[in-house]
Design an enzyme around this catalytic site. Structure first.
Site, PDB file in Angstrom:
ATOM      1  N   GLY A  44      12.787  72.527  11.516  1.00  0.00           N
ATOM      2  CA  GLY A  44      13.818  72.287  12.517  1.00  0.00           C
ATOM      3  C   GLY A  44      15.047  73.176  12.416  1.00  0.00           C
ATOM      4  N   GLU A  95      20.409  72.209   7.238  1.00  0.00           N
ATOM      5  CA  GLU A  95      19.615  71.114   7.810  1.00  0.00           C
ATOM      6  C   GLU A  95      19.814  71.082   9.322  1.00  0.00           C
ATOM      7  OE1 GLU A  95      17.454  68.959   7.778  1.00  0.00           O
ATOM      8  OE2 GLU A  95      17.335  67.761   5.960  1.00  0.00           O
ATOM      9  N   ASP A  96      18.794  70.579  10.035  1.00  0.00           N
ATOM     10  CA  ASP A  96      18.967  70.408  11.481  1.00  0.00           C
ATOM     11  C   ASP A  96      19.767  69.136  11.776  1.00  0.00           C
ATOM     12  OD1 ASP A  96      16.895  68.691  10.677  1.00  0.00           O
ATOM     13  OD2 ASP A  96      15.469  69.365  12.186  1.00  0.00           O
ATOM     14  N   ASP A  99      20.307  62.089   9.651  1.00  0.00           N
ATOM     15  CA  ASP A  99      20.150  60.830  10.377  1.00  0.00           C
ATOM     16  C   ASP A  99      20.544  59.694   9.421  1.00  0.00           C
ATOM     17  OD1 ASP A  99      19.252  59.054  12.367  1.00  0.00           O
ATOM     18  OD2 ASP A  99      17.164  59.220  11.785  1.00  0.00           O
ATOM     19  N   LYS A 127      24.251  62.542  12.860  1.00  0.00           N
ATOM     20  CA  LYS A 127      24.086  61.297  13.621  1.00  0.00           C
ATOM     21  C   LYS A 127      24.853  60.199  12.900  1.00  0.00           C
ATOM     22  CE  LYS A 127      19.646  61.363  16.004  1.00  0.00           C
ATOM     23  NZ  LYS A 127      18.327  60.706  16.045  1.00  0.00           N
ATOM     24  N   ASP A 155      12.224  68.557  17.239  1.00  0.00           N
ATOM     25  CA  ASP A 155      10.953  68.275  17.914  1.00  0.00           C
ATOM     26  C   ASP A 155      10.714  66.784  18.100  1.00  0.00           C
ATOM     27  OD1 ASP A 155      10.420  67.706  15.095  1.00  0.00           O
ATOM     28  OD2 ASP A 155       8.312  67.646  15.682  1.00  0.00           O
ATOM     29  N   ARG A 161      10.612  72.306  20.483  1.00  0.00           N
ATOM     30  CA  ARG A 161      11.494  73.095  19.619  1.00  0.00           C
ATOM     31  C   ARG A 161      12.010  74.339  20.356  1.00  0.00           C
ATOM     32  NH1 ARG A 161      10.832  71.190  14.310  1.00  0.00           N
ATOM     33  NH2 ARG A 161       8.727  70.598  13.715  1.00  0.00           N
TER      34      ARG A 161
END
Ligand code: IMP
Length: 190
Positions: A44, A95-96, A99, A127, A155, A161
């Site tokens: 990601g 990192e993407d 969470d 997030k 994704d 993506r």
């Protein structure tokens, strides 16, 4: 699937690019005089790191690792490791999305065991309301709510993506029922 009911654009490609430039400038300043290694969490974060490092005016190395989740608790291990030895290096984890924070917590611990000179994290998306464990994120791109996001590397079951913008999924059921529709909305606006 009606694009507006099911998905909505939340971060435009131009804003992604502008934020990468801001973060790149901050890293250039903070890491002045060093040669950091950007350790990218595949897949990601690949899109983000490509834009980010081109905005960093320093001698940098870019490396990659791939994670594997296994077992009932979704335990994490490094499936494909970096080619670079990280001991004594200034490591910037890329990192993407953060969470719950569980992935990043484990990853930071695994990297810290290698005794890098320093370890910081750049996350494109934070997030915030979903966080279960408190984990340091020294550089963050955008803070968002708890919607599921796709595009720009993010994704859903391996798809989307390649979208230039980031989209939030408002109706996951309708979205899963028509997996091609978002690409149509995103690429053609219809
Ligand atoms: P965490 O361990 O709960 O913080 O999860 C982090 C990982 O979950 C990210 O690196 C993503 O791979 C994935 N993830 C979490 N939220 C999303 C999302 O909205 N879209 C796509 N992937 C997500």
């Amino acid at each position: 699937m009606e694009g507006g009911d099911v998905v909505t654009k939340v971060i435009d490609a131009r804003d992604l690019s502008a934020r990468a430039a801001e973060l790149g400038a901050a890293l250039t300043q903070d890491y002045h005089g060093t040669k950091p290694v950007f350790v990218t969490v595949m897949s990601g974060a690949l899109w983000f790191v490509a834009d980010l490092v081109r905005q960093v005016d320093l001698p940098v190395e870019v490396d990659f690792l791939m994670l594997n989740r296994f077992g009932e608790g979704g335990r994490i291990r490094i499936a494909t490791d970096t080619a670079t030895a990280l001991t004594g290096r200034d490591v910037i984890l890329v990192e993407d999305i953060v969470d719950t924070g569980l992935t990043l917590t484990v990853l930071r611990k695994l990297i810290a065991e290698r005794e890098p000179a320093s370890l910081k994290t750049v996350a494109l998306i934070d997030k915030v309301p979903r966080r279960l464990v408190d984990v340091p994120i020294e550089y963050r791109g955008f803070e968002v709510g708890d919607e599921y996001l796709v595009g720009y590397g993010l994704d859903h079951r391996g798809l989307y993506r390649n979208l230039a913008d980031i989209w939030a999924v408002l109706d996951l059921e309708a979205f899963q029922a028509a997996p091609d529709a978002l690409a149509r909305v995103a690429l053609t606006g219809s």
